[in-house]
Design a protein around this motif. Sequence first.
Motif, mmCIF file in Angstrom:
data_model
loop_
_atom_site.group_PDB
_atom_site.id
_atom_site.type_symbol
_atom_site.label_atom_id
_atom_site.label_comp_id
_atom_site.label_asym_id
_atom_site.label_seq_id
_atom_site.Cartn_x
_atom_site.Cartn_y
_atom_site.Cartn_z
ATOM 1 N N ALA A 144 0.835 -1.206 0.000
ATOM 2 C CA ALA A 144 0.000 0.000 0.000
ATOM 3 C C ALA A 144 0.863 1.246 0.000
ATOM 4 N N LEU A 145 1.970 1.199 0.738
ATOM 5 C CA LEU A 145 2.862 2.359 0.805
ATOM 6 C C LEU A 145 3.490 2.635 -0.553
ATOM 7 N N ARG A 146 3.900 1.587 -1.248
ATOM 8 C CA ARG A 146 4.510 1.757 -2.565
ATOM 9 C C ARG A 146 3.505 2.343 -3.554
ATOM 10 N N THR A 147 2.268 1.879 -3.488
ATOM 11 C CA THR A 147 1.229 2.420 -4.358
ATOM 12 C C THR A 147 0.983 3.891 -4.055
ATOM 13 N N SER A 148 0.941 4.224 -2.775
ATOM 14 C CA SER A 148 0.720 5.617 -2.380
ATOM 15 C C SER A 148 1.852 6.508 -2.868
ATOM 16 N N LEU A 149 3.073 6.025 -2.738
ATOM 17 C CA LEU A 149 4.219 6.816 -3.190
ATOM 18 C C LEU A 149 4.188 7.002 -4.697
ATOM 19 N N HIS A 150 3.778 5.968 -5.408
ATOM 20 C CA HIS A 150 3.666 6.071 -6.863
ATOM 21 C C HIS A 150 2.628 7.122 -7.260
ATOM 22 N N GLN A 151 1.483 7.080 -6.605
ATOM 23 C CA GLN A 151 0.430 8.033 -6.942
ATOM 24 C C GLN A 151 0.841 9.464 -6.608
ATOM 25 N N ARG A 152 1.643 9.625 -5.577
ATOM 26 C CA ARG A 152 2.029 10.968 -5.143
ATOM 27 C C ARG A 152 3.105 11.580 -6.040
ATOM 28 N N THR A 153 4.010 10.746 -6.554
ATOM 29 C CA THR A 153 5.158 11.279 -7.282
ATOM 30 C C THR A 153 4.989 11.271 -8.791
ATOM 31 N N ARG A 154 3.928 10.680 -9.304
ATOM 32 C CA ARG A 154 3.756 10.633 -10.755
ATOM 33 C C ARG A 154 3.664 12.051 -11.307
ATOM 34 N N ALA A 155 4.230 12.240 -12.475
ATOM 35 C CA ALA A 155 4.298 13.596 -13.025
ATOM 36 C C ALA A 155 4.242 13.543 -14.541
ATOM 37 N N GLU A 156 3.452 14.429 -15.101
ATOM 38 C CA GLU A 156 3.401 14.654 -16.542
ATOM 39 C C GLU A 156 3.195 13.359 -17.325
ATOM 40 N N GLY A 157 2.253 12.544 -16.860
ATOM 41 C CA GLY A 157 1.911 11.337 -17.582
ATOM 42 C C GLY A 157 2.920 10.221 -17.501
ATOM 43 N N ARG A 158 3.885 10.339 -16.607
ATOM 44 C CA ARG A 158 4.883 9.281 -16.443
ATOM 45 C C ARG A 158 5.001 8.932 -14.970
ATOM 46 N N ALA A 159 5.594 7.766 -14.736
ATOM 47 C CA ALA A 159 5.807 7.357 -13.356
ATOM 48 C C ALA A 159 6.868 8.241 -12.730
ATOM 49 N N GLY A 160 6.591 8.721 -11.531
ATOM 50 C CA GLY A 160 7.582 9.529 -10.835
ATOM 51 C C GLY A 160 8.757 8.681 -10.396
ATOM 52 N N ARG A 161 9.938 9.272 -10.401
ATOM 53 C CA ARG A 161 11.136 8.550 -9.980
ATOM 54 C C ARG A 161 11.479 8.942 -8.552
ATOM 55 N N THR A 162 11.532 7.950 -7.688
ATOM 56 C CA THR A 162 11.930 8.140 -6.302
ATOM 57 C C THR A 162 13.278 7.480 -6.090
ATOM 58 N N VAL A 163 14.186 8.174 -5.417
ATOM 59 C CA VAL A 163 15.482 7.595 -5.070
ATOM 60 C C VAL A 163 15.680 7.725 -3.568
ATOM 61 N N VAL A 164 16.544 6.888 -3.026
ATOM 62 C CA VAL A 164 16.822 6.873 -1.591
ATOM 63 C C VAL A 164 18.252 7.329 -1.388
ATOM 64 N N LEU A 165 18.430 8.450 -0.712
ATOM 65 C CA LEU A 165 19.756 9.016 -0.468
ATOM 66 C C LEU A 165 20.294 8.475 0.849
ATOM 67 N N THR A 166 21.425 7.791 0.797
ATOM 68 C CA THR A 166 22.072 7.264 1.994
ATOM 69 C C THR A 166 23.541 7.663 1.964
ATOM 70 N N LYS A 167 24.217 7.346 3.034
ATOM 71 C CA LYS A 167 25.662 7.542 3.080
ATOM 72 C C LYS A 167 26.272 6.309 3.726
ATOM 73 N N ASP A 168 27.594 6.163 3.587
ATOM 74 C CA ASP A 168 28.268 5.023 4.202
ATOM 75 C C ASP A 168 28.179 5.154 5.704
ATOM 76 N N ALA A 169 27.374 4.314 6.311
ATOM 77 C CA ALA A 169 27.152 4.393 7.750
ATOM 78 C C ALA A 169 28.152 3.513 8.488
ATOM 79 N N GLU A 170 28.564 3.989 9.671
ATOM 80 C CA GLU A 170 29.442 3.173 10.498
ATOM 81 C C GLU A 170 28.687 1.976 11.060
ATOM 82 N N ASP A 171 27.382 2.112 11.229
ATOM 83 C CA ASP A 171 26.561 1.027 11.761
ATOM 84 C C ASP A 171 26.025 0.208 10.592
#
Length: 737
Positions: A144-171
């Motif tokens: 359900a969360l993935r569907t919601s994110l898709h519906q929220r980010t779609r733009a100009e007749g195309r699927a919205g692109r979501t990326v996850v920004l991370t960094k090299d974590a010590e943990d």
Amino acid sequence: MFAGDVSATAPVIDPVPVVLDAEAWSQLSAGLIQRMRLLDALYADLYGPRTVLAAEVAPVAQLLQDPGYLRAAVGIPARGNHHLFAVTSTVTRTAEGSWVVLEDAVDVPDGAGTTLELRRVLSRCAPTLYRSTPLRRLHPFFDALRTSLHQRTRAEGRAGRTVVLTKDAEDPLRAFDHSWLANLLGAPVVSAGDLRTGSGTLTLRLPGLDSAAGDAVDALLRLVPSRLVDPLDLGPTPLRGVTGLVEAARCGDVEIFNPIGAGLLENPDLRTALPDLCRQLLHEDLLLRPAGPDTAEGGWLGLDPAGGDALVERPVRLRLLVMRTEDGFDVLPGGIGLTADDGPAALKDVWVTVPETAAVPARSAAQADAAALDSATPRDVLTTYPAMTRSIGSDLFWFGRYLERVDATARLLRTVLDTVNDLDSEPSPSARTAQSVLLGAVTEVTTTYPGFPALDLRDRETVRTEIESLLTDRSRPGALAQSYAALAHTTRTLRDLISDDVWPVIARMNQRLRSLGGQDAPPLEQGLTEIVDGCLTLSGAVADSMPRNLGWDLMEVGRKIERTSSLLALLRALLGRRRTRAAEARIAGAVALITESGASYRRSYHAAVQPELLMELLLSDTTLPRSIAFQLDRLGQTLDRLPEVAPTPELRAPLTALRSRLSSWQPQTMLRPLDTGAEGDAGAGAGAHADAVLGAPTALLEEADAALETLRELATALENRFFRPSESASRWGIDDV
């Protein structure tokens, strides 16, 4: 996962879950959703009209002095009615049975991946109990969360692109958690260097030229602290960040989850004032009160930390994740329990039961058919192609190289040990020569100098110590353990791309490597065979699960370059000098074993293994998977599929030069001694044995060095073309000159 993540000590898992019935969960989730609504309203106000700062209930001085209050984020618009995407709240049950909140993680919420992994661990450890217990499952929530994110980010007749920004974590466990969340959302993991801004937009840096337009990013799931994301508007940071990201968010072309500056909501003074702020903003009483300094925590059943199977009560704190969905906010029906007493900390799964008498409204047959038809009919789903950033491409390239390096080193050591053990029982000079040459080749191929040439090979204890160092020393460049550690690290960076089937393989390989050496260790040859088997399994798991796209091609290029390099170094070390016929027979037989070419040799030549014929087979047989000819053939095909290959001579020229050089090699000529007087004979004495080991040099030595240098040029050209970081912003957000 926990066993497969070799960079961290596996956490202790209490197999007794925290079980919440439907009534307790209803009360707790209602309080968490209300808290999420309150924090969302607070963010909108603090970075908008700031009316709460004029009220007497807000800790104004503490908020304005909080380094988490980022003025540059004031006025950034939100898409829709909500700002926050996720909040992780840590709650505990008091001795009286009420729930209180200890803290909220708003800037960088986490817990989704670890929650799912804990559930998977317990479901496999106690499958009967898991199947027989009516639990609320976790995957429907993420669907359900993935569907919601898709519906929220779609733009100009195309699927919205979501990326996850991370960094090299010590943990590493936190890094795993973030990668799992990206995997669940179907979003690629990127680093700051993979993103760039321009004209108010955020785009991905694709492998290749900087002039490429890149793929537009519509939503950025930020799993790094706010203060690290933009050195231009937020000041210098050790992460460097993405210059202009705040401006891109202000222009509204990219939405950032959670929004920049959300860390202000973690202020402890603000947490104390939440009951009054809830009445002011939501006109409701706060359902979950903040924990006080004298809060007495209640207990939950779990295993006795002192040992044994007895169940004892231990205080447990629950980390629960609230996320924004299509219908508002919802709580993940599970979480992470962490014991909070003086005993060793243990993780516990959180189970939310479904009552047996759950009320399900009766539906007519027509309604059931309509519901089934609705569920079977695809919604307005727009597809997008997966992103391939420079860092992902580089990780795949090096994953292929490290996989081949571990496999080649394990095969070399296994064959050398087997052959040396056979030669130990032979007192002949040729046996001693072959033994010395094979051990010296291990050092030369793995570049672990000074290695065996600096040792007295008659001292078996010294030889064994050197072998154990090559197997277990993770700090020694070129050692099997060091190559494996690099492979495991690279694999962890690709969690969102590779199959879960690789983690048991990684765990077994790690366990086997750690068990090598010592008095009670299993035979080294057996351990090396298991490492080779692990490489084959890992290769098969990746091959059966990975799509044949640019990422696959980059990985294959890495594998073919590394295998070609290993084969050339092996031929140079073992066949580059001429020795007695008896010694060469043993050495050439070892080469055939290492390269898995013995059966092909026997079918092709029907003769004893001879260096010239074996070299001819490895240079010309394009059907032999471990021949040089096969590697170059596949390498050329893969390079042809890479983008922008045609106009880039720096990529094609090294391969063309390498093919031309190797095609000119004639084994009879290449293996002819340059100085026949230096060729060793079977004479007795230490001097004669030393000459026999040294052998007469051939043209192969110089030619192999030149071929290896050309191969390094190709690898460097590939890295510069597809993975080289572009002109990065300075710590102040201005291009360095």
